[in-house]
Design an enzyme around this catalytic site. Structure first.
Site, mmCIF file in Angstrom:
data_model
loop_
_atom_site.group_PDB
_atom_site.id
_atom_site.type_symbol
_atom_site.label_atom_id
_atom_site.label_comp_id
_atom_site.label_asym_id
_atom_site.label_seq_id
_atom_site.Cartn_x
_atom_site.Cartn_y
_atom_site.Cartn_z
ATOM 1 N N ASP A 113 42.671 -19.910 -5.146
ATOM 2 C CA ASP A 113 42.797 -20.830 -6.300
ATOM 3 C C ASP A 113 42.159 -20.318 -7.610
ATOM 4 O O ASP A 113 42.914 -20.647 -8.563
ATOM 5 C CB ASP A 113 42.149 -21.997 -5.637
ATOM 6 N N HIS A 158 54.448 -17.472 10.654
ATOM 7 C CA HIS A 158 53.849 -17.509 12.160
ATOM 8 C C HIS A 158 54.124 -16.080 12.497
ATOM 9 O O HIS A 158 53.060 -15.560 13.035
ATOM 10 C CB HIS A 158 54.650 -18.339 13.019
ATOM 11 N N GLU A 174 36.130 -21.945 -7.455
ATOM 12 C CA GLU A 174 37.696 -21.656 -7.329
ATOM 13 C C GLU A 174 38.265 -22.546 -8.513
ATOM 14 O O GLU A 174 39.452 -22.681 -8.559
ATOM 15 C CB GLU A 174 38.275 -22.101 -6.061
ATOM 16 N N CYS A 205 35.498 -15.348 -0.908
ATOM 17 C CA CYS A 205 36.332 -15.718 0.440
ATOM 18 C C CYS A 205 37.748 -15.779 0.262
ATOM 19 O O CYS A 205 38.455 -16.032 1.008
ATOM 20 C CB CYS A 205 35.602 -16.796 1.163
HETATM 21 C C1 PEP Z 1 40.307 -19.679 -2.092
HETATM 22 O O1 PEP Z 1 40.711 -20.607 -2.737
HETATM 23 O O2 PEP Z 1 40.513 -18.501 -2.511
HETATM 24 C C2 PEP Z 1 40.147 -19.845 -0.732
HETATM 25 C C3 PEP Z 1 39.466 -19.067 0.056
HETATM 26 O O3 PEP Z 1 40.606 -21.015 -0.133
HETATM 27 P P1 PEP Z 1 41.792 -21.524 0.459
HETATM 28 O O4 PEP Z 1 42.858 -20.223 0.487
HETATM 29 O O5 PEP Z 1 41.804 -22.504 1.944
HETATM 30 O O6 PEP Z 1 42.537 -22.301 -0.608
HETATM 31 MG MG MG Z 2 40.862 -22.797 -2.095
#
Ligand code: PEP
Ligand code: MG
Length: 578
Positions: free
Chosen positions: A456, A190, A432, A503
């Site tokens: 991931d 946090h 992923e 992402c």
């Molecule tokens: C990822 O796995 O790269 C992703 C963007 O999703 P999260 O971090 O929410 O698993």
């Molecule tokens: Mg993910």
């Protein structure tokens, strides 16, 4: 002189000021037997009430100064203070065991706190921190001990603390608090998240900063390199003042890019988008010149509450984001729960390997009511902007087809009810799971776009749990195995005339950015505060030049070799940002 404490760079920038040790008084709890349980319960209720009033005040302060989502932390604390599952056992202990309120509170809260802290789950660990924070507050009222209020600090300081509780951080006044350093915490705690949104330099997880630093000592917090310097010599102070000025100058330069497109030196355009968790996060996206939202993690809508959000609630959230982004692309990811993100109220059985378990699209395809509610809310909101929908954790083509078929069914149902839905919603998937990267050529025929989830993808490819510090050396974004998979995905998308984005955290990583540009990535989605430095970096790179080095890079043997090569040949900025 010049002692150094090393930690985790949690929020960029340099701060130089006197140390202010934020110490929470030792709240010693002793067990005493009582004779009047009613009176003791009343004393407990009174301390609860006082704590609630105090928290309401802090929540309002946070709402005004820091925004709605930060205020939510205190809404969560207030929920803890009204939770019968926690409070009733305390009342029962006072009555049945005839013990004092302090003791009963401490026992029960410690039991719950330990239970949550032991869970292999970041979200529940944070709930444990919430319980501890709230317990301290109630205890202080019972014991009549004042808790230091960081909101009262009225001179320039650097806060030194074992940890900063969310209520501490929310009260920090940016005018006086120039930075902070803590013994514990990580980049996703946090306090680190708060520091980034307040743009206060911070170093966390130093283990020893409270042992090393006295009140009033001169301290430098280097949030760029994760370092705290104690009692620096004048030369060192001067060197850091120069580093600070250089960083400020960089930031001022980057700020000029807020309304610019992201075009490489040789005229190649990419889109720089942001990852968000709540509609409030759009403020940061716009302030930092985000060209879209590349990942809206909708699971936050489902967290911190005790039941599923309704279609109407979800519709409002999606509509708000779409409207505020004014036609810029918004990629909304359907519910990705499981693994590190649990939803206690779904009551799912505990699993041996939650990252490989019943989660995300797997859960949605079986709990279809929940999935359909979300899809309806999204479809209804689609007319308010440029919506793209993506499914998380797709492993097989069949899963994608099923998810898309459900989406189409809901679309037809809505249309037959006379509800207008946008016609041109793109439907894509997260890549992923290594299997879907390897099969990207097959998927590319079915999807409108890919978004590569490297957070991931890296853990699954190298079989290294992303939460486990002991195997973190294997969590290697620059491993050629990852780069080859990313290349396969981008090439497969382009062959079918589709676009490929990323992402995962890697999209905002200074070392990865040149490689991703060279590989032809179309969209980079990252935390909003990384956008301007990434744009600056790309403006100074030639896509063609880096593309020529790609063959050499993906044939390298190790992640270290890749990193060294990029640093030596493709990086031009000595200052990185987080
Ligand atoms: C990822 O796995 O790269 C992703 C963007 O999703 P999260 O971090 O929410 O698993
Ligand atoms: Mg993910």
């Amino acid at each position: 002189m010049n002692e150094q404490v090393v930690g985790i760079a949690a929020s960029s920038g340099i701060a130089i000021a006197k140390a202010f040790r934020l110490e929470h008084p030792e709240l010693t709890v002793e067990k005493t037997m009582i004779t009047n349980p009613e009176h003791e319960v009343a004393r407990f209720e009174q301390a609860l009430e006082r704590s609630k009033v105090e928290l309401e005040g802090i929540k309002e302060y946070a709402r005004k100064e820091l925004g709605e989502d930060k205020a939510e932390i205190f809404a969560a604390h207030l929920l803890v203070l009204s939770d019968p599952e926690l409070l009733n056992p305390i009342r029962d202990a006072i009555k049945n065991e005839q013990v004092n309120a302090e003791f009963a509170l401490n026992e029960v809260a410690t039991m719950f706190g330990n239970m949550f802290a032991a869970m292999d789950n970041e979200y529940m660990k944070e709930r444990a921190a919430d319980i501890r924070d709230v317990t301290k507050r109630v205890l202080s009222h019972l014991l009549g001990v004042m808790i230091t209020n960081p909101g009262m600090i009225a001179e320039e300081v650097i806060i030194i603390a074992e940890d900063l509780t969310p209520s501490d951080t929310a009260q920090l006044n940016r005018k006086y608090v120039k930075g902070f350093a803590t013994d514990i915490g990580g980049r996703t705690s946090h306090s680190a998240i708060m520091a980034r949104s307040m743009e206060i330099p911070a170093v966390v997880g130093t283990k020893t900063v409270t042992a090393e630093i006295e009140n009033g000592a001169l301290v430098i917090v280097d949030g760029l390199d994760g370092m705290v310097i104690v009692n620096p010599t004048p030369d060192v102070v001067q060197a850091y003042q120069e580093k600070q000025a250089a960083y400020q100058a960089k930031k001022a330069e980057w700020a000029k890019l807020v309304n610019e497109h992201t075009v490489s030196r040789d005229g190649y355009h990419v889109e720089l988008a942001a990852n968000i968790g709540t509609p409030d996060d759009v403020n940061g996206v716009l302030a930092n010149g985000g060209e879209g939202v590349g990942l809206y993690r909708t699971e936050f809508l489902y967290m911190g509450r005790d039941q599923l959000p309704t279609e109407a609630e979800q519709f409002e959230a999606y509509k708000t984001v779409l409207e505020r982004m004014e036609g810029k692309p918004v990629v909304v990811r359907t519910l990705d729960i499981g693994g590190d993100k649990e939803l206690p109220y779904l009551d799912l059985p505990k699993e041996m390997n939650p990252f490989l378990g019943y989660r995300a699209i797997r859960l949605c395809l079986t709990s279809q009511d929940m999935f359909r509610t979300q899809l309806r809310a999204l479809l209804r909101a689609s007319i308010y902007g440029n919506l793209k929908i993506m499914f998380p954790m797709i492993a097989t083509v069949d899963e994608f087809r099923q998810a898309k078929a459900i989406l189409m069914e809901e679309k037809e149902k809505l249309q037959s009810e006379g509800i207008v839905v946008a016609e041109d919603i793109e439907v894509g998937m997260m890549v992923e799971i290594p299997a879907s990267a390897v099969m990207a050529d097959v998927f590319a025929k079915e999807v409108d776009f890919f978004s590569i989830g490297t957070n991931d993808l890296i853990q699954y490819t190298l079989a290294a749990d992303r939460m486990n510090e002991r195997v973190s050396y294997l969590y290697q974004p620059y491993n050629p195995a990852i780069l080859r998979l990313v290349k396969m995905v981008i090439d497969a998308a382009h062959k079918e005339g589709k676009w490929a984005g990323m992402c995962g955290e890697m999209a905002g990583d200074e070392i990865a950015i040149p490689i991703l540009l060279g590989l032809g990535l179309d969209e980079f989605s990252m935390s909003a505060t990384s956008i301007l430095s990434a744009r600056n970096q790309i403006l100074n790179l030639s896509k063609e030049e880096v593309a020529q080095a790609i063959e050499q890079i993906i044939n390298m043997e190790t992640a270290e070799e890749v990193e060294r090569f990029v640093k030596e040949t493709l990086l031009n900025s000595p200052i990185s940002a987080s």
